[in-house]
Design a protein around this motif. Structure first.
Motif, PDB file in Angstrom:
ATOM      1  N   VAL A  23       0.854  -1.192   0.000  1.00 12.35           N
ATOM      2  CA  VAL A  23       0.000   0.000   0.000  1.00 12.35           C
ATOM      3  C   VAL A  23       0.886   1.236   0.000  1.00 12.35           C
ATOM      4  O   VAL A  23       1.892   1.301   0.709  1.00 12.35           O
ATOM      5  CB  VAL A  23      -0.929   0.010   1.240  1.00 12.35           C
ATOM      6  CG1 VAL A  23      -1.392   1.417   1.590  1.00 12.35           C
ATOM      7  CG2 VAL A  23      -2.147  -0.867   1.003  1.00 12.35           C
ATOM      8  N   VAL A  24       0.493   2.226  -0.813  1.00 15.83           N
ATOM      9  CA  VAL A  24       1.060   3.566  -0.736  1.00 15.83           C
ATOM     10  C   VAL A  24      -0.033   4.469  -0.165  1.00 15.83           C
ATOM     11  O   VAL A  24      -1.147   4.515  -0.704  1.00 15.83           O
ATOM     12  CB  VAL A  24       1.515   4.085  -2.111  1.00 15.83           C
ATOM     13  CG1 VAL A  24       2.102   5.492  -1.977  1.00 15.83           C
ATOM     14  CG2 VAL A  24       2.539   3.140  -2.733  1.00 15.83           C
ATOM     15  N   HIS A  29       3.545   2.344   2.821  1.00 18.04           N
ATOM     16  CA  HIS A  29       4.561   3.337   2.492  1.00 18.04           C
ATOM     17  C   HIS A  29       3.880   4.704   2.433  1.00 18.04           C
ATOM     18  O   HIS A  29       2.963   4.902   1.631  1.00 18.04           O
ATOM     19  CB  HIS A  29       5.226   3.001   1.162  1.00 18.04           C
ATOM     20  CG  HIS A  29       5.832   1.626   1.130  1.00 18.04           C
ATOM     21  ND1 HIS A  29       7.027   1.318   1.735  1.00 18.04           N
ATOM     22  CD2 HIS A  29       5.387   0.470   0.578  1.00 18.04           C
ATOM     23  CE1 HIS A  29       7.310   0.049   1.551  1.00 18.04           C
ATOM     24  NE2 HIS A  29       6.329  -0.496   0.856  1.00 18.04           N
ATOM     25  N   VAL A  30       4.326   5.632   3.269  1.00 16.47           N
ATOM     26  CA  VAL A  30       3.592   6.878   3.488  1.00 16.47           C
ATOM     27  C   VAL A  30       4.288   8.065   2.843  1.00 16.47           C
ATOM     28  O   VAL A  30       5.478   8.325   3.065  1.00 16.47           O
ATOM     29  CB  VAL A  30       3.424   7.147   4.995  1.00 16.47           C
ATOM     30  CG1 VAL A  30       2.538   8.379   5.213  1.00 16.47           C
ATOM     31  CG2 VAL A  30       2.820   5.939   5.691  1.00 16.47           C
ATOM     32  N   GLY A  31       3.529   8.809   2.030  1.00 18.93           N
ATOM     33  CA  GLY A  31       3.977  10.061   1.448  1.00 18.93           C
ATOM     34  C   GLY A  31       3.098  11.203   1.921  1.00 18.93           C
ATOM     35  O   GLY A  31       2.108  11.003   2.623  1.00 18.93           O
ATOM     36  N   GLY A  32       3.453  12.426   1.534  1.00 14.26           N
ATOM     37  CA  GLY A  32       2.689  13.598   1.947  1.00 14.26           C
ATOM     38  C   GLY A  32       3.205  14.163   3.258  1.00 14.26           C
ATOM     39  O   GLY A  32       3.982  13.533   3.981  1.00 14.26           O
ATOM     40  N   SER A  45       8.091   5.721   5.888  1.00 12.84           N
ATOM     41  CA  SER A  45       8.053   6.813   4.932  1.00 12.84           C
ATOM     42  C   SER A  45       8.516   6.331   3.562  1.00 12.84           C
ATOM     43  O   SER A  45       9.416   5.488   3.450  1.00 12.84           O
ATOM     44  CB  SER A  45       8.964   7.947   5.420  1.00 12.84           C
ATOM     45  OG  SER A  45       9.168   8.895   4.395  1.00 12.84           O
ATOM     46  N   VAL A  46       7.923   6.890   2.506  1.00 10.54           N
ATOM     47  CA  VAL A  46       8.359   6.546   1.154  1.00 10.54           C
ATOM     48  C   VAL A  46       9.797   6.985   0.907  1.00 10.54           C
ATOM     49  O   VAL A  46      10.465   6.480  -0.006  1.00 10.54           O
ATOM     50  CB  VAL A  46       7.437   7.164   0.076  1.00 10.54           C
ATOM     51  CG1 VAL A  46       6.032   6.612   0.167  1.00 10.54           C
ATOM     52  CG2 VAL A  46       7.438   8.692   0.147  1.00 10.54           C
TER      53      VAL A  46
END
Length: 361
Positions: free
Chosen positions: A165-166, A287-290, A312-313
């Motif tokens: 998952v992103v 995987h976390v962006g923003g 984090s991405v």
């Protein structure tokens, strides 16, 4: 092809501008990134424009919205000029600009979505073709018009272990699921930083909860959190999307600063956990962006409430701040090539769709 992507997101904090080299398919290489913050006055006017747009039955003329649109376009011209200056490139080097504009109202249940920004004006300013209005065709065909990032996430995640998952944490949160068989599913999960920011602005005139420090000092009110999570929207199957104004801080009024921040942060994490339950497979990682990835308390709550490894991405070598802007550059190139940017599994569109309106200088 060199392409520029521009994003003014639901956090309303500024413009992200990215320059990438891409073929709109398997190749996507970051070249330069520039973040240009909005000043407080414009943020206030933009928020009010969104409030007025949400009160309308359909997009149309509204004096403040029109004024903000002109101002927004000029700010994007400045952002592109700054980006080009930083990169060492000139306008003639760039093949296309992907211009998201700013969503002032998102009403797919009424058959419309409204992004402001003058695509023709931006194209004329630089002599570069501009792809804008990227969501309307999808909504007109019966889709949600969001999220649009999955096609770019899929390209970046080609080498990752699946299922994965992103997760994008802006003002609103959305996920892209890529299954072990390549299945692509995406949808909004709920609020990300939007309500937390609103709470901090109202309580202490701060733009956001830096690092999640305020939430870390508070206690989650589980009873109020349960009431917020009882909203039937969370039980709707994907694909689905929401407007930033769909939820409010009213549910935590009466709590102290820290407990309110903790409860709203937990609301974001609990909504993501509920979203994971909608997926056909549990992901091996999130995987976390923003901007929300900088909130350590939120990241810890995501791990605790989902039971999935959260990272984090940036740990993948991606730029978590630039991701959305890069994605709109990538989609603009796909629009030029007639390739789809939205799919039945990501927006609910009836077929894979090539969205966006092309403005030639």
């Amino acid at each position: 092809m060199l392409a520029i992507g521009l994003m003014s997101g639901t956090s309303r904090d500024g413009i992200d501008a990215a320059l990438i080299e891409t073929d709109g398919e398997g190749q996507a290489q970051a070249v330069e990134f520039h973040a240009m913050p909005y000043d407080d006055g414009f943020r206030f006017r933009l928020a009010e424009a969104c409030r007025r747009a949400m009160a309308m039955q359909s997009p149309g003329f509204e004096p403040l919205v029109a004024s903000v649109e002109a101002e927004l376009t000029e700010l994007h011209v400045q952002a592109v000029a700054d980006l080009l200056g930083r990169s060492g490139h000139i306008a003639e080097d760039v093949g296309v600009i992907g211009f998201h504009g700013h969503t002032v109202a998102h009403r797919p249940e009424w058959g419309w979505t409204w992004q402001i920004g003058d695509g023709a004006g931006l194209a004329g300013a630089f002599g570069i073709p501009v792809v804008a209005d990227l969501r309307s065709a999808d909504v007109a065909a019966g889709g949600q018009g969001a999220p649009l990032m999955p096609v770019y996430h899929r390209a970046l995640a080609e080498g990752l272990a699946k299922p994965t998952v992103v997760l994008n944490l802006g003002g609103v949160a959305n996920i892209t699921f890529i299954g072990s068989d390549g299945t692509l599913i995406a949808f909004d999960t709920g609020m990300a930083s939007g309500l937390i920011d609103n709470w901090m602005q109202m309580q202490v005139n701060a733009d956001y909860d830096a690092g999640g420090a305020c939430a870390a000092a508070g206690q989650v009110d589980e009873e109020r959190l349960a009431a917020m999570m009882a909203d039937p929207w969370f039980d709707l199957p994907p694909p689905k999307s929401i407007d930033r104004e769909q939820f409010s801080i009213n549910a935590v009024q009466g709590l102290n600063l820290e407990d309110g921040a903790a409860t709203l942060t937990a609301f974001t994490a609990a909504a993501v956990a509920r979203a994971i339950d909608h997926l056909p497979e549990r992901p091996t990682a999130i995987h976390v962006g923003g901007g929300g990835r900088h909130n350590g308390t939120l990241m810890a709550m995501l791990t605790g409430r989902t039971g999935v490894a959260v990272m984090s991405v940036d740990e993948l070598g991606w730029d978590g701040d630039a991701l959305e802007a890069q994605g709109f550059a990538y989609m603009a190139v796909r629009r030029l090539k007639g390739l789809p940017i939205s799919f039945p599994g990501t927006t609910g569109a009836p077929t894979p769709m090539t969205g966006g309106v092309l403005f030639r200088p």
